[in-house]
Design a protein around this motif. Structure first.
Motif, PDB file in Angstrom:
ATOM      1  N   LEU A 502      24.179  -6.229 -24.082  1.00  0.00           N
ATOM      2  CA  LEU A 502      23.380  -5.527 -25.095  1.00  0.00           C
ATOM      3  C   LEU A 502      22.973  -4.118 -24.662  1.00  0.00           C
ATOM      4  O   LEU A 502      22.461  -3.346 -25.485  1.00  0.00           O
ATOM      5  N   GLU A 503      23.201  -3.776 -23.408  1.00  0.00           N
ATOM      6  CA  GLU A 503      22.948  -2.410 -22.960  1.00  0.00           C
ATOM      7  C   GLU A 503      23.982  -1.436 -23.530  1.00  0.00           C
ATOM      8  O   GLU A 503      23.762  -0.228 -23.542  1.00  0.00           O
ATOM      9  N   VAL A 504      25.112  -1.965 -23.985  1.00  0.00           N
ATOM     10  CA  VAL A 504      26.125  -1.123 -24.626  1.00  0.00           C
ATOM     11  C   VAL A 504      25.624  -0.807 -26.040  1.00  0.00           C
ATOM     12  O   VAL A 504      25.401  -1.726 -26.836  1.00  0.00           O
ATOM     13  N   PRO A 505      25.417   0.462 -26.382  1.00  0.00           N
ATOM     14  CA  PRO A 505      24.724   0.818 -27.633  1.00  0.00           C
ATOM     15  C   PRO A 505      25.382   0.294 -28.901  1.00  0.00           C
ATOM     16  O   PRO A 505      24.694   0.054 -29.899  1.00  0.00           O
ATOM     17  N   GLU A 506      26.685   0.106 -28.899  1.00  0.00           N
ATOM     18  CA  GLU A 506      27.382  -0.326 -30.112  1.00  0.00           C
ATOM     19  C   GLU A 506      27.149  -1.799 -30.446  1.00  0.00           C
ATOM     20  O   GLU A 506      27.405  -2.243 -31.564  1.00  0.00           O
ATOM     21  N   VAL A 507      26.681  -2.576 -29.467  1.00  0.00           N
ATOM     22  CA  VAL A 507      26.582  -4.037 -29.630  1.00  0.00           C
ATOM     23  C   VAL A 507      25.322  -4.408 -30.409  1.00  0.00           C
ATOM     24  O   VAL A 507      24.213  -3.969 -30.074  1.00  0.00           O
ATOM     25  N   ALA A 508      25.497  -5.242 -31.440  1.00  0.00           N
ATOM     26  CA  ALA A 508      24.355  -5.753 -32.212  1.00  0.00           C
ATOM     27  C   ALA A 508      23.894  -7.104 -31.687  1.00  0.00           C
ATOM     28  O   ALA A 508      22.707  -7.336 -31.479  1.00  0.00           O
ATOM     29  N   GLU A 509      24.843  -8.005 -31.490  1.00  0.00           N
ATOM     30  CA  GLU A 509      24.527  -9.354 -31.009  1.00  0.00           C
ATOM     31  C   GLU A 509      25.622  -9.830 -30.084  1.00  0.00           C
ATOM     32  O   GLU A 509      26.784  -9.410 -30.198  1.00  0.00           O
ATOM     33  N   THR A 510      25.251 -10.734 -29.193  1.00  0.00           N
ATOM     34  CA  THR A 510      26.258 -11.301 -28.295  1.00  0.00           C
ATOM     35  C   THR A 510      25.870 -12.711 -27.883  1.00  0.00           C
ATOM     36  O   THR A 510      24.685 -13.079 -27.884  1.00  0.00           O
ATOM     37  N   ALA A 511      26.874 -13.491 -27.538  1.00  0.00           N
ATOM     38  CA  ALA A 511      26.667 -14.814 -26.933  1.00  0.00           C
ATOM     39  C   ALA A 511      27.715 -14.973 -25.845  1.00  0.00           C
ATOM     40  O   ALA A 511      28.904 -14.744 -26.084  1.00  0.00           O
ATOM     41  N   VAL A 512      27.262 -15.340 -24.660  1.00  0.00           N
ATOM     42  CA  VAL A 512      28.171 -15.515 -23.526  1.00  0.00           C
ATOM     43  C   VAL A 512      28.244 -16.999 -23.190  1.00  0.00           C
ATOM     44  O   VAL A 512      27.213 -17.661 -23.052  1.00  0.00           O
ATOM     45  N   VAL A 513      29.461 -17.514 -23.091  1.00  0.00           N
ATOM     46  CA  VAL A 513      29.661 -18.932 -22.779  1.00  0.00           C
ATOM     47  C   VAL A 513      30.694 -19.064 -21.673  1.00  0.00           C
ATOM     48  O   VAL A 513      31.403 -18.109 -21.334  1.00  0.00           O
ATOM     49  N   GLY A 514      30.777 -20.273 -21.133  1.00  0.00           N
ATOM     50  CA  GLY A 514      31.780 -20.565 -20.122  1.00  0.00           C
ATOM     51  C   GLY A 514      33.023 -21.184 -20.741  1.00  0.00           C
ATOM     52  O   GLY A 514      32.928 -22.061 -21.600  1.00  0.00           O
ATOM     53  N   LYS A 515      34.183 -20.705 -20.310  1.00  0.00           N
ATOM     54  CA  LYS A 515      35.466 -21.275 -20.740  1.00  0.00           C
ATOM     55  C   LYS A 515      36.066 -22.022 -19.553  1.00  0.00           C
ATOM     56  O   LYS A 515      36.043 -21.518 -18.419  1.00  0.00           O
ATOM     57  N   ASP A 516      36.542 -23.235 -19.800  1.00  0.00           N
ATOM     58  CA  ASP A 516      37.112 -24.042 -18.720  1.00  0.00           C
ATOM     59  C   ASP A 516      38.215 -23.279 -17.994  1.00  0.00           C
ATOM     60  O   ASP A 516      39.076 -22.646 -18.617  1.00  0.00           O
ATOM     61  N   ASP A 517      38.166 -23.344 -16.647  1.00  0.00           N
ATOM     62  CA  ASP A 517      39.175 -22.670 -15.833  1.00  0.00           C
ATOM     63  C   ASP A 517      39.551 -23.577 -14.665  1.00  0.00           C
ATOM     64  O   ASP A 517      38.657 -24.085 -13.972  1.00  0.00           O
ATOM     65  N   PRO A 518      40.863 -23.801 -14.428  1.00  0.00           N
ATOM     66  CA  PRO A 518      41.269 -24.746 -13.383  1.00  0.00           C
ATOM     67  C   PRO A 518      40.904 -24.309 -11.970  1.00  0.00           C
ATOM     68  O   PRO A 518      40.790 -25.142 -11.068  1.00  0.00           O
ATOM     69  N   VAL A 519      40.708 -23.023 -11.738  1.00  0.00           N
ATOM     70  CA  VAL A 519      40.405 -22.530 -10.401  1.00  0.00           C
ATOM     71  C   VAL A 519      38.900 -22.364 -10.189  1.00  0.00           C
ATOM     72  O   VAL A 519      38.315 -22.901  -9.246  1.00  0.00           O
ATOM     73  N   LYS A 520      38.243 -21.636 -11.094  1.00  0.00           N
ATOM     74  CA  LYS A 520      36.823 -21.316 -10.926  1.00  0.00           C
ATOM     75  C   LYS A 520      35.883 -22.328 -11.561  1.00  0.00           C
ATOM     76  O   LYS A 520      34.675 -22.244 -11.402  1.00  0.00           O
ATOM     77  N   GLY A 521      36.425 -23.288 -12.277  1.00  0.00           N
ATOM     78  CA  GLY A 521      35.588 -24.233 -13.009  1.00  0.00           C
ATOM     79  C   GLY A 521      35.282 -23.694 -14.390  1.00  0.00           C
ATOM     80  O   GLY A 521      35.561 -24.323 -15.401  1.00  0.00           O
ATOM     81  N   SER A 522      34.702 -22.484 -14.431  1.00  0.00           N
ATOM     82  CA  SER A 522      34.447 -21.784 -15.685  1.00  0.00           C
ATOM     83  C   SER A 522      34.632 -20.297 -15.471  1.00  0.00           C
ATOM     84  O   SER A 522      34.418 -19.777 -14.371  1.00  0.00           O
ATOM     85  N   VAL A 523      35.024 -19.607 -16.540  1.00  0.00           N
ATOM     86  CA  VAL A 523      35.015 -18.150 -16.552  1.00  0.00           C
ATOM     87  C   VAL A 523      34.197 -17.706 -17.755  1.00  0.00           C
ATOM     88  O   VAL A 523      33.978 -18.471 -18.697  1.00  0.00           O
ATOM     89  N   LEU A 524      33.715 -16.468 -17.712  1.00  0.00           N
ATOM     90  CA  LEU A 524      32.812 -15.981 -18.748  1.00  0.00           C
ATOM     91  C   LEU A 524      33.570 -15.331 -19.904  1.00  0.00           C
ATOM     92  O   LEU A 524      34.472 -14.515 -19.684  1.00  0.00           O
ATOM     93  N   VAL A 525      33.145 -15.701 -21.110  1.00  0.00           N
ATOM     94  CA  VAL A 525      33.670 -15.078 -22.316  1.00  0.00           C
ATOM     95  C   VAL A 525      32.483 -14.586 -23.140  1.00  0.00           C
ATOM     96  O   VAL A 525      31.536 -15.340 -23.389  1.00  0.00           O
ATOM     97  N   ALA A 526      32.535 -13.329 -23.556  1.00  0.00           N
ATOM     98  CA  ALA A 526      31.467 -12.756 -24.383  1.00  0.00           C
ATOM     99  C   ALA A 526      31.943 -12.617 -25.820  1.00  0.00           C
ATOM    100  O   ALA A 526      32.991 -12.012 -26.082  1.00  0.00           O
ATOM    101  N   PHE A 527      31.192 -13.188 -26.738  1.00  0.00           N
ATOM    102  CA  PHE A 527      31.432 -13.000 -28.171  1.00  0.00           C
ATOM    103  C   PHE A 527      30.466 -11.912 -28.635  1.00  0.00           C
ATOM    104  O   PHE A 527      29.264 -11.972 -28.350  1.00  0.00           O
ATOM    105  N   VAL A 528      30.996 -10.937 -29.365  1.00  0.00           N
ATOM    106  CA  VAL A 528      30.220  -9.743 -29.686  1.00  0.00           C
ATOM    107  C   VAL A 528      30.344  -9.384 -31.166  1.00  0.00           C
ATOM    108  O   VAL A 528      31.440  -9.428 -31.726  1.00  0.00           O
TER     109      VAL A 528
END
Length: 610
Positions: A502-528
């Motif tokens: 949300l520090e990026v001025p163009e962004v109105a709303e965001t939700a960050v979730v974890g996506k299953d990943d075989p190596v890291k367990g989860s990786v981050l995905v941001a919906f904007v």
């Protein structure tokens, strides 16, 4: 030391050491038909507050305060500009009339009456009339469909339903009677209908409130149910949270007084719908028990235009306002400054989920830094907020940016690790409550096993939230425990990453979730979602990624940034992160009965390539 903070902590310490003396002092500020034999009787995890006492909240709103009779209790305005105002005396007359009529059709003490209505004055009348005769109300949010309504009628063993034939939202008519007919098909339910478009099913609400009859307030036992309110969990059937007459009345009176300490000229604009706990405690019982004037608006915050809230603030000289973060973020997306005079505002209180720094700064700028913009925290299970940054009862506000304040009296908050070990200030973990207080539910309706689960993991009440306390006892909520994302062994809170996005001025709303990943367990995905008129680009996506790395660190590197027109939300405006997680990981989304707009889910499935 800040005198507000010092006073609040002094009272908190006294209440923790002497809970019975503290609550006896508070409770005696209310009118009881019979005083309780004991302030609290504990049999963990069951707490019996004001046992043996007889009380009724409507007696405390009306009968005990004849001096209020000419004061305005409720101001109501609709999207179309329709307006209605009720004094305490006028509201009392309608409550009495409806209460007598409900008794005539068979409603008696202990019965459950379901309410399925928009934010109209008659909804307040219905809640209070049911409470007056010692029945329990079961308010179902009027945005729910027929199956959700049917389930809640059945689960609550309700044989009576009060509804309206129609509601209005964004200039469109919503047909409630169609939903009610589908929901009650084959069921033995007596229906009372508020006629707004000339249609009535069962009894006519207006006939029921045109009779000038007085009903004496039922002398309810302190532990009788006042209401059932169903909360939607992420899995399984909804939980019917039960709040009892005595403890809820004491807490609703006290904690609203603690924060606002309303003066004679104050006007409280409460935006929450009565279908949720904030609509019970801040749109109805809390302000009325304190003799305040409350303002309701039947509509959304950006219709007929994004300034409608501020128009109402100017028109009615609103002094205090209660908002939901999602509504504020909607206004941020429109990015419209106001032409109205909102200088009367003393406080804007945000609750329901995390507000976020961007939305907080927007409100501060909008009010030119002259209004307290604060967050509080609580749950349906504890009547609303149980932490706040001080309050006008103790002299004012003592706010720390990003926090939800300090615990109210007799609320003993702790943060523990997954093994239940208490963590020192600054360390993140599971938020628990080690004490009881009148704020808490007395149980779940016909579901004792699920009630006990709140206490089974840590031995104390587990809120399900993830956060930390600082060295001064201020609480910071970082999200739900099941939203915490584990990336390569590191636990990351979505709120930390989302604030960076949300520090990026163009962004109105965001939700960050974890996506299953075989190596890291989860990786981050941001919906904007972006502010009005802006378009996504690869350059913007990369800037969002870099901003997160710079502010949170390399461990928070975003695997992907996905742009959407709308985030999937519940009808209360909470982002459905579990749906985002499921879709991005290629799993079934599960129950989406509380989804506000089906189009958001359709867009999500179309855009995401798991």
């Amino acid at each position: 030391m800040d005198p507000v903070y010092a006073k609040a902590r002094e009272l908190w310490r006294f209440s923790i050491r002497n809970p019975e003396a503290f609550w006896d002092g508070v409770a005696r500020g209310l009118a009881w038909f019979k005083y309780y034999e004991k302030v609290v009787e504990a049999d963990h995890p069951y707490y019996y507050w004001f046992k043996g006492g007889k009380i009724n909240p409507t007696y405390n709103v009306f009968d005990a305060h004849p001096e209020r009779k000419n004061k305005v209790a409720l101001i109501w305005e609709s999207e179309s500009g329709e307006r209605r105002s009720l004094s305490y005396q006028e509201l009392f007359a309608e409550v009495n009339s409806l209460a007598s009529s409900l008794k005539e059709i068979g409603v008696k003490k202990g019965d459950v009456v379901t309410i399925y209505m928009p934010m109209v004055p008659e909804a307040m009348v219905a809640m209070l009339a049911i409470a007056r005769i010692g029945a329990a109300h079961n308010v179902v949010f009027a945005g729910f469909g027929s199956q959700a309504l049917r389930d809640r009628i059945k689960m609550s063993s309700s044989s009576f339903l009060i509804t309206a034939d129609a509601g209005f939202r964004r200039g469109k008519t919503i047909d409630y009677l169609k939903t009610v007919k589908e929901a009650t098909e084959g069921m033995d339910v007596k229906v009372v209908t508020l006629e707004r478009q000339g249609r009535v099913m069962g009894y006519n609400f207006k006939d029921f409130t045109s009779r000038l009859k007085k009903v004496e307030a039922e002398r309810s036992d302190s532990l009788d149910p006042l209401f059932i309110l169903y909360t939607s969990g992420t899995t399984g059937k909804p939980k019917g949270v039960v709040h009892a007459v005595g403890p809820y009345t004491v807490w609703a009176y006290f904690h609203v007084k603690w924060l606002f300490n309303f003066g004679e000229e104050d006007v409280f604009f409460s935006t929450p719908d009565i279908g949720w706990i904030n609509g019970h405690s801040y749109s109805t019982y809390g302000p009325l028990l304190n003799g305040a004037t409350v303002l309701w608006y039947e509509g959304v915050p950006d219709y007929p235009d994004p300034e409608v809230w501020w128009y109402l603030v100017e028109k009615y000289k609103v002094t205090h306002m209660w908002v939901a973060p999602t509504a504020v973020r909607l206004l941020v997306k429109h990015n419209v400054k106001t032409k109205y005079d909102i200088s009367s505002l003393k406080t804007i209180v945000s609750a329901g989920e995390i507000l976020g720094e961007e939305a907080w700064k927007w409100l501060v700028d909008l009010t030119q830094g002259k209004t307290y913009v604060i967050e509080t925290w609580g749950q349906t299970e504890n009547s609303g907020f149980i932490t706040s940054p001080g309050g006008f009862y103790v002299g004012g506000i003592s706010y720390k940016k990003g926090s939800v304040g300090i615990p109210l009296p007799d609320i003993d908050v702790a943060v523990v690790d997954d093994n239940g070990n208490e963590l020192p200030p600054g360390q993140k973990g599971n938020v628990i409550i080690k004490s009881s207080a009148p704020a808490f539910m007395v149980g779940l309706y016909k579901d004792d096993e699920r009630y006990r689960q709140y206490f089974s993991r840590f031995g104390y009440y587990y809120t399900g939230d993830y956060g930390y306390v600082d060295e001064d006892g201020y609480l910071y909520i970082l999200g739900r425990g099941d939203d915490v994302i584990k990336v390569a062994g590191h636990r990351l809170s979505p709120a930390e990453v989302e604030n960076a996005v949300l520090e990026v001025p163009e962004v109105a709303e965001t939700a960050v979730v974890g996506k299953d990943d075989p190596v890291k367990g989860s990786v981050l995905v941001a919906f904007v979602t972006l502010k009005e008129g802006l378009r996504p680009s690869e350059k913007l996506k990369e800037r969002i990624r870099q901003t997160v790395r710079n502010l949170v660190g390399p461990v928070a590197s975003l695997d992907d940034v996905i742009f959407l027109d709308k985030l999937p939300k519940t009808r209360t405006g909470k982002i459905m992160r579990r749906v985002l997680r499921a879709v991005v990981s290629g799993k079934e989304v599960g129950d989406v009965s509380t989804l506000e707009e089906a189009e958001a889910l359709e867009e999500l499935k179309r855009v995401v390539k798991p």
